[in-house]
Scaffold this active site. Structure first.
Site, PDB file in Angstrom:
ATOM      1  N   TRP A 130     -17.882  31.181  38.971  1.00  6.91           N
ATOM      2  CA  TRP A 130     -18.870  30.170  39.356  1.00  6.91           C
ATOM      3  C   TRP A 130     -18.267  28.823  38.999  1.00  6.91           C
ATOM      4  O   TRP A 130     -17.891  28.574  37.843  1.00  6.91           O
ATOM      5  CB  TRP A 130     -20.166  30.425  38.580  1.00  6.91           C
ATOM      6  CG  TRP A 130     -21.283  29.468  38.850  1.00  6.91           C
ATOM      7  CD1 TRP A 130     -21.705  29.004  40.058  1.00  6.91           C
ATOM      8  CD2 TRP A 130     -22.151  28.869  37.872  1.00  6.91           C
ATOM      9  NE1 TRP A 130     -22.781  28.153  39.902  1.00  6.91           N
ATOM     10  CE2 TRP A 130     -23.064  28.056  38.561  1.00  6.91           C
ATOM     11  CE3 TRP A 130     -22.230  28.944  36.480  1.00  6.91           C
ATOM     12  CZ2 TRP A 130     -24.058  27.318  37.914  1.00  6.91           C
ATOM     13  CZ3 TRP A 130     -23.214  28.214  35.832  1.00  6.91           C
ATOM     14  CH2 TRP A 130     -24.112  27.413  36.550  1.00  6.91           C
ATOM     15  N   ASP A 211     -22.379  35.449  29.661  1.00  2.03           N
ATOM     16  CA  ASP A 211     -23.341  34.743  30.515  1.00  2.03           C
ATOM     17  C   ASP A 211     -24.114  35.789  31.318  1.00  2.03           C
ATOM     18  O   ASP A 211     -23.582  36.367  32.265  1.00  2.03           O
ATOM     19  CB  ASP A 211     -22.610  33.771  31.437  1.00  2.03           C
ATOM     20  CG  ASP A 211     -23.570  32.952  32.287  1.00  2.03           C
ATOM     21  OD1 ASP A 211     -24.792  33.006  32.039  1.00  2.03           O
ATOM     22  OD2 ASP A 211     -23.103  32.249  33.204  1.00  2.03           O
ATOM     23  N   LYS A 246     -33.750  34.049  37.930  1.00  2.09           N
ATOM     24  CA  LYS A 246     -33.763  35.082  38.954  1.00  2.09           C
ATOM     25  C   LYS A 246     -34.786  36.169  38.660  1.00  2.09           C
ATOM     26  O   LYS A 246     -35.645  36.469  39.490  1.00  2.09           O
ATOM     27  CB  LYS A 246     -32.372  35.704  39.096  1.00  2.09           C
ATOM     28  CG  LYS A 246     -31.437  34.944  40.026  1.00  2.09           C
ATOM     29  CD  LYS A 246     -30.984  33.631  39.450  1.00  2.09           C
ATOM     30  CE  LYS A 246     -30.003  32.917  40.365  1.00  2.09           C
ATOM     31  NZ  LYS A 246     -29.549  31.641  39.772  1.00  2.09           N
TER      32      LYS A 246
END
Length: 397
Positions: A130, A211, A246
């Site tokens: 990312w 993460d 999410k």
């Protein structure tokens, strides 16, 4: 006074999403931004969350400042969700936890803390990654590098390259890892591979930073936390960032957590003090609305069971779309190996498409995905998946 500054080009994912919104063609498909959408293409408000918000609103509590570390009931519940109810490190008071502004805020505060604790340490991030991971830690004055992760030939994990690269790192190097649903590839380690990596991290005296932004979207809430819980059992000192954007569909509330597992309770108290100081320097206190609702869900047996079912439904819908793409491509493009759509997991899939193929999808078919070939699988539904596979079959001929 500021004309010497460079023009910021914006985030490439958001910019591509804006381009999609301006595209007047129909049909069109948006597989760019990392949002979970339901079968109707909408970001859902989870019923469990709505119920929790209503319960919190009925109490009519004053909006006073939270402590720098956040809402205590929230931190307690999040610890148990991330580490498990029976985690010895929790029972021994060895985990320093704070409420953060989403997972991104957790990474930033963690980066600031690590630079304070180990000012000469550098960080290694998976390749690919990312993009914001590099920006966040460089902004915290932590230099970043890459380690091998993705095997383009197999569209799977380059485990040998990963192990070789981590084995060569100097002591106290920081290693960013994804416990589940790797962003951007969707390629994850198996529990057995995690056990090997954990042994390596311990032997090399590296600093793991996990993460976990998609807990519950891979195999399940407990299964997706395997790496976190295995590291805690192994006695490592490590950091975990988690996010509820999410799995609570709570993007705008910016709810996350930062957790640092220490060797003893006294060390954890010192670490928590430094995390408080880091928060004070940046935003002083986190907001309360989302934290109260999440705390309500996680502390209520009924709401927690309802939320677990909702996460399971989201996870299953993603898996169903992956299977649909694979099944349809078996007929439409039998020469094309689409097995990675069902081997990878979570929100994202690395398709292996070239930049030229990605451009063709966008320009000829109004199918938008990132230049890397990454797609956000929840952008697919029963109404557009056939159109997507028709377009994909054309560009892979």
């Amino acid at each position: 006074m500021f004309t010497h500054l460079e023009l910021y080009g914006g985030d490439p994912i958001f910019r591509l999403n804006e381009q999609y919104q301006a595209d007047a063609r129909q049909p069109k498909v948006n597989l760019t931004i990392g949002l979970y959408c339901d079968g109707n293409g909408r970001v859902p408000l989870l019923p469990s969350v709505l119920s929790a918000e209503q319960l919190c609103a009925q109490r009519k509590q004053p909006r006073t400042y939270l402590p720098m570390e956040g809402l205590a009931t929230y931190n307690d519940a999040v610890q148990r969700l991330v580490f498990g109810e029976d985690c010895p490190a929790l029972a021994e008071g060895r985990v320093a936890s704070i409420q953060t502004l989403g997972g991104t805020g957790a990474l930033k505060i963690g980066g600031d803390f690590l630079h304070l604790a180990y000012p000469d340490a550098e960080m290694w991030i998976s390749d690919p990654a990312w993009d914001n991971h590099h920006a966040i830690f460089q902004g915290a004055r932590v230099p970043t590098h890459s380690y091998r992760y993705y095997d383009a030939a197999t569209r799977g994990l380059d485990f040998e390259g990963l192990v070789a690269d981590l084995s060569a790192l100097p002591r106290h190097s920081i290693v960013l890892l994804h416990p589940c649903c790797h962003n951007p590839t969707g390629v994850d380690l198996t529990p057995a591979q995690w056990d090997q990596v954990i042994d390596l991290l311990q032997r090399q005296q590296l600093i793991p930073f996990l993460d976990m932004a998609y807990q519950g979207f891979g195999q399940g809430l407990a299964e997706d936390a395997y790496a976190v819980r295995a590291m805690a059992r192994a006695g490592l000192t490590f950091l975990v960032a988690n996010s509820f954007s999410k799995n609570f569909s709570y993007y705008s509330e910016r709810c996350g957590g930062l957790h640092i597992v220490c060797q003893n309770a006294a060390e954890a108290e010192r670490v928590l003090g430094q995390l408080r100081a880091a928060v004070r320097r940046v935003y002083s206190n986190p907001p309360v609305h989302g934290a109260q609702a999440i705390s309500e869900v996680l502390h209520s047996d009924g709401l927690f069971a309802q939320w677990q079912a909702e996460v399971g439904q989201m996870r299953q819908r993603i898996a169903t779309m992956r299977q649909a793409v694979y099944d349809q491509l078996q007929t439409k493009a039998p020469h094309y190996d689409a097995s990675h759509f069902i081997r990878q997991q979570g929100m994202f899939c690395y398709t292996g498409l070239s930049s030229e193929q990605v451009t063709r999808l966008r320009e000829e078919f109004a199918v938008y995905l990132l230049a890397s070939g990454r797609i956000s699988v929840p952008g697919l539904n029963t109404e557009n998946v056939s159109y997507f596979t028709d377009a994909l079959a054309e560009v892979v001929r």
